[in-house]
Motif scaffolding. Structure first.
Motif, short mmCIF file in Angstrom:
data_model
loop_
_atom_site.label_atom_id
_atom_site.label_comp_id
_atom_site.label_asym_id
_atom_site.label_seq_id
_atom_site.Cartn_x
_atom_site.Cartn_y
_atom_site.Cartn_z
N LEU A 71 42.24 37.58 33.13
CA LEU A 71 41.87 38.67 33.95
C LEU A 71 40.66 38.33 34.76
N ASP A 72 40.76 38.72 35.82
CA ASP A 72 39.57 38.62 36.92
C ASP A 72 39.14 40.23 37.16
N ILE A 73 38.36 40.58 36.24
CA ILE A 73 37.70 42.05 36.40
C ILE A 73 36.84 42.22 37.51
N GLY A 74 37.31 43.32 38.40
CA GLY A 74 36.27 43.38 39.38
C GLY A 74 36.17 45.12 39.59
N THR A 75 35.36 45.73 40.37
CA THR A 75 35.23 47.01 40.35
C THR A 75 36.16 47.78 41.27
N LYS A 76 37.12 47.19 41.84
CA LYS A 76 38.11 47.77 42.54
C LYS A 76 39.58 47.21 42.20
N TRP A 128 32.01 30.47 39.74
CA TRP A 128 32.43 30.08 41.03
C TRP A 128 33.91 30.29 41.11
N SER A 129 34.75 31.19 40.43
CA SER A 129 36.14 31.18 40.70
C SER A 129 36.56 31.85 42.16
N THR A 130 36.02 32.85 42.61
CA THR A 130 36.28 33.65 43.78
C THR A 130 36.12 32.80 44.83
N GLN A 131 34.83 32.02 44.91
CA GLN A 131 34.50 31.35 45.97
C GLN A 131 35.28 30.12 46.09
N ALA A 132 35.70 29.46 45.20
CA ALA A 132 36.68 28.49 45.04
C ALA A 132 37.87 28.67 45.30
N VAL A 133 38.55 29.64 44.93
CA VAL A 133 39.80 30.29 45.59
C VAL A 133 39.83 30.56 47.02
N GLU A 134 38.60 31.04 47.54
CA GLU A 134 38.65 31.57 48.68
C GLU A 134 38.65 30.15 49.78
N GLY A 174 42.64 41.11 38.94
CA GLY A 174 43.77 40.03 38.76
C GLY A 174 44.09 39.60 37.67
N LEU A 175 45.46 39.40 37.54
CA LEU A 175 46.13 38.95 36.35
C LEU A 175 46.84 37.63 36.66
N ALA A 176 46.84 36.75 35.77
CA ALA A 176 47.36 35.39 35.74
C ALA A 176 48.09 35.18 34.31
N LEU A 177 49.11 34.40 34.20
CA LEU A 177 49.73 33.99 33.05
C LEU A 177 49.63 32.43 32.80
N CYS A 178 49.85 31.91 31.81
CA CYS A 178 49.76 30.53 31.69
C CYS A 178 51.25 30.55 30.76
N MET A 199 44.70 35.09 42.33
CA MET A 199 44.29 33.95 42.53
C MET A 199 43.17 33.21 41.55
N ALA A 200 42.30 34.23 41.83
CA ALA A 200 40.98 34.03 40.81
C ALA A 200 41.01 34.05 39.32
N ALA A 201 42.06 34.96 38.94
CA ALA A 201 42.29 35.11 37.52
C ALA A 201 43.17 33.81 37.00
N ALA A 202 43.93 33.28 38.09
CA ALA A 202 44.62 31.95 37.73
C ALA A 202 43.68 30.67 37.45
N TYR A 203 42.59 31.02 38.38
CA TYR A 203 41.67 29.80 38.51
C TYR A 203 40.90 30.11 36.99
N ILE A 204 40.42 31.11 36.73
CA ILE A 204 39.66 31.33 35.35
C ILE A 204 40.55 30.99 34.35
N LEU A 205 41.98 31.30 34.16
CA LEU A 205 42.75 31.05 32.97
C LEU A 205 42.90 29.48 33.19
N GLN A 206 42.96 28.93 34.03
CA GLN A 206 43.20 27.43 34.08
C GLN A 206 42.00 26.69 33.56
N GLY A 207 40.94 27.18 34.03
CA GLY A 207 39.61 26.57 33.49
C GLY A 207 39.65 26.77 32.00
N ALA A 208 39.93 27.86 31.45
CA ALA A 208 39.88 28.39 30.07
C ALA A 208 41.02 27.43 29.24
N ILE A 209 42.23 27.29 29.66
CA ILE A 209 43.16 26.51 28.89
C ILE A 209 42.85 25.09 28.83
N ASP A 210 42.22 24.55 30.10
CA ASP A 210 41.71 23.25 30.03
C ASP A 210 40.56 22.88 29.31
#
Length: 153
Positions: free
Chosen positions: A21-26, A110-116, A29-33, A136-147
């Motif tokens: 989960l990439d939790i923003g104010t608006k 750095w997730s959102t900046q890296a994805v952008e 983002g959801l991602a799955l592994c 995409m930021a949620a996927a970046y976060i999740l990939q970092g976590a599973i790695d």
């Protein structure tokens, strides 16, 4: 809910899909592994309204995808300190505890900046970037976590 990889790992069954989960104010983002924690994939973006509606959609994804744990991005300041956004993300994750799944808080500075940067390099228009950046930021976060989990477990 923890930011300790070992505690999170001990609360999980062997393998199983995780929801990032990439939790923003608006938006959220959801991602799955996959169940073997090899790769993370962007899933969808939820437009935030009332928490009960957000929870309803997250609960549906958990059921549909047989999710065993959650990885929530924690937006720390660059120096590692907490901000209002950090507190809001933690509160959102705290409100997910009744789901009964282990929750890992993962540094997402750095997730959102890296994805952008990747999307710009791929020549994705600003309009299209706005539609996909959170998942995409949620996927970046999740990939970092599973790695990170694979390296420590």
């Amino acid at each position: 809910m923890t930011d300790d990889k070992a505690v999170f790992l001990s609360a999980l069954p062997d393998g199983g899909r995780l929801l990032g989960l990439d939790i923003g104010t608006k938006t959220v983002g959801l991602a799955l592994c996959d169940a073997q924690w090899t790769f993370a994939t962007a899933a969808e973006t939820i437009e935030r309204r009332k928490f009960s509606k957000d929870l309803e959609r997250i609960t549906a994804v958990i059921a549909e995808q047989n999710i065993v744990g959650l990885v929530a991005g924690l937006p720390l300041n660059l120096d590692g300190s907490m901000s209002k956004q950090t507190q809001a993300a933690k509160a959102f994750a705290q409100n997910l505890k009744p789901l009964g799944l282990p929750i890992l808080l993962w540094d997402e500075r750095w997730s959102t900046q890296a994805v952008e940067r990747d999307l710009i390099a791929s020549d994705v228009t600003r309009k299209k970037r706005g539609k996909v950046i959170d998942k995409m930021a949620a996927a970046y976060i999740l990939q970092g976590a599973i790695d990170g989990l694979a390296a420590s477990g």
